[in-house]
Design an enzyme around this catalytic site. Sequence first.
Site, PDB file in Angstrom:
ATOM      1  N   HIS A  11       0.822  -1.210   0.000  1.00  0.00           N
ATOM      2  CA  HIS A  11       0.000   0.000   0.000  1.00  0.00           C
ATOM      3  C   HIS A  11       0.855   1.259   0.000  1.00  0.00           C
ATOM      4  O   HIS A  11       0.407   2.310  -0.430  1.00  0.00           O
ATOM      5  CB  HIS A  11      -1.005  -0.038   1.151  1.00  0.00           C
ATOM      6  CG  HIS A  11      -2.111  -0.995   0.867  1.00  0.00           C
ATOM      7  ND1 HIS A  11      -2.041  -2.310   1.207  1.00  0.00           N
ATOM      8  CD2 HIS A  11      -3.278  -0.829   0.201  1.00  0.00           C
ATOM      9  CE1 HIS A  11      -3.136  -2.925   0.783  1.00  0.00           C
ATOM     10  NE2 HIS A  11      -3.899  -2.049   0.175  1.00  0.00           N
TER      11      HIS A  11
ATOM     12  N   CYS B  37     -10.881  -2.809  -9.485  1.00  0.00           N
ATOM     13  CA  CYS B  37     -10.317  -1.649  -8.781  1.00  0.00           C
ATOM     14  C   CYS B  37      -8.888  -1.905  -8.301  1.00  0.00           C
ATOM     15  O   CYS B  37      -8.319  -1.084  -7.598  1.00  0.00           O
ATOM     16  CB  CYS B  37     -11.203  -1.214  -7.627  1.00  0.00           C
ATOM     17  SG  CYS B  37     -11.287  -2.432  -6.308  1.00  0.00           S
TER      18      CYS B  37
HETATM   19  C1  PEP Z   1      -7.027  -4.981  -4.175  1.00  0.00           C
HETATM   20  O1  PEP Z   1      -6.688  -5.833  -3.358  1.00  0.00           O
HETATM   21  O2  PEP Z   1      -6.886  -5.128  -5.411  1.00  0.00           O
HETATM   22  C2  PEP Z   1      -7.613  -3.703  -3.722  1.00  0.00           C
HETATM   23  C3  PEP Z   1      -8.067  -2.817  -4.572  1.00  0.00           C
HETATM   24  O3  PEP Z   1      -7.598  -3.444  -2.380  1.00  0.00           O
HETATM   25  P1  PEP Z   1      -6.306  -2.989  -1.564  1.00  0.00           P
HETATM   26  O4  PEP Z   1      -5.221  -2.675  -2.543  1.00  0.00           O
HETATM   27  O5  PEP Z   1      -6.703  -1.821  -0.752  1.00  0.00           O
HETATM   28  O6  PEP Z   1      -6.005  -4.195  -0.730  1.00  0.00           O
END
Ligand code: PEP
Length: 574
Positions: free
Chosen positions: A188, A506
Amino acid sequence: MGVSPGFALGPAWMPDAASLPVPEINLPPEAIGAEVDRFERAVEASRQQLEKLKLKSATLPAPAGQEVGFLVDAHLGMLSRSRLLRGVSGRIQREGINAEAAIRHELQAISEAFAMMDDAYLAARFDDIRIVAGRLTRNLTNFPTLSINSLPPGTVVLAEELSPAEAANIDPGRIVAFATVLGGAESHTAIVARALGIPAVLGCIELLHHVMPGDQVLVDGSAGTITINPSAETLALIEARRVLAAREHRELVRLRNMPSVTRDGVEITLEANLNSEQPRELALAIDDGASGVGLVRTEFLFMNREQQPTEDEQADALSAIVKGMAGRPVTIRTLDIGGDKIADSLKLLVGEAVNPALGLRAIRLTLKHPALLETHFRAILRAGFYGPIRIMLPMISNRQEILEARTLLARVHADMLTEGASVAATLPPLGIMIEVPGAALAADALAAVSDFFSIGTNDLTQYTLAIDRCDEQVAHLYNPLHPAVLRLIQFSTEAARHSGIPVSVCGEVAGDPRFTPLLVGLGIRSLSMAPASLLRVKQRVRRMTLGAAQSFAAAVMREPDERHIAAMLDQSQI
Ligand code: PEP
Ligand code: MG
């Protein structure tokens, strides 16, 4: 690893945890034992961090690896038996003060003793003690190490590690780039760097060994390189790239008000991912024509603070997004804490896990603490008073989780209506993330109880291939183009279509124009991405046709080797 494209040059700044302002607290006698334990836990955490660094330094070529290894060993030595440790424990017990203050006093005493010796060798040793003391302090304090937003504009931050919470604190008006020793491409922290639009390089093991504070550092997030005090030739090359990038940007900006349709007239919805604490991301999403918000990462609201945000605080932050989007839909994901996303305000609820990515994360955490989810739902529903919202549940792995959340949501909504609270009369759609392989394989069963799907390819890749998305040692194996991942995307998309519910993507691939024809060819009509990617993806959509995308996707799905698939994406002219 270059994880956020672009380049920036500026003076280096490294956090110095030893100089963090720490409070001095006088403890009651009965609290002293617990304070010594807290200090010992910080010593253990520091040891583990250094062991991790040592492991990584072993992967470097010999002289560099050895140099880093010696240093790490010296620091480890200080964490097993040293005057520093003895002194700090002694001070906590004798003086009845908190561990951070005891470290500061002890460091001061050691510094005075060293100063009297007037010896260059010992002075260098003192630097090591100071660094170890800084590490201990950092592991004791709940606040981010980096109070980086008072730095002069134009600074490049170099650090051992930046947490997603620390990265989210960055003001891109001041910090022009960052680089770290640890961290993976899909962590992240990397996602936040891309969202902020600042170049970043992670996983550079030798980073802190050759650079002095104030050195000019060039971080090239596209190439994944760091140049210390670059030569005149390098600077000239960079200048040429800057001119090119500016020209490209001017071209992209022209697309802002153009529709996102393929050449054969198929509309592809492009939405924005927002990390909720970032008003400038919202501004960019609006400027660059996002047709909605496909993902609000609400967990960022819970970071960089000691207490959980109240219902009012959550409602205010979320309402600002809904109001800002002025009638365009906003998909609010419930809290996805856990894994690499740590929030001090929830630390006690999450607890320690041997394997946090598989532990009490996301929906598992919130269903275990219904009061937390209830407050969260109330805040979300209040935001929904100002415009259309959708609620999305993260890390769903079975139907029961959806049903439980749906029941709680309905009750909260009914209570709020009875109270006369300002909420919409009807419940918003409740959908789920498809990011656990089991959920993808059971997508048909889950679609029956979900109002929409959003495919989270970041975690779907991590869990399908058993690759920790934050671990640079296995980063080369992390690949959303692996046929297994693509088949799961395809299966979920088809399950959604059969059930008549909307489906979007996403994860980070949604914002990578290389992937656009493949995803559209697989049946995806809605993509949600970092605002900074909207125009590039739109450009790709406007250049392709659905027919070509479908044949391309079919060819990709027949290909067994992910390297060939990557080459197909690179060469595709669609
Ligand atoms: C994902 O896992 O692709 C997602 C969009 O959520 P995050 O990156 O916040 O885990
Ligand atoms: Mg995820």
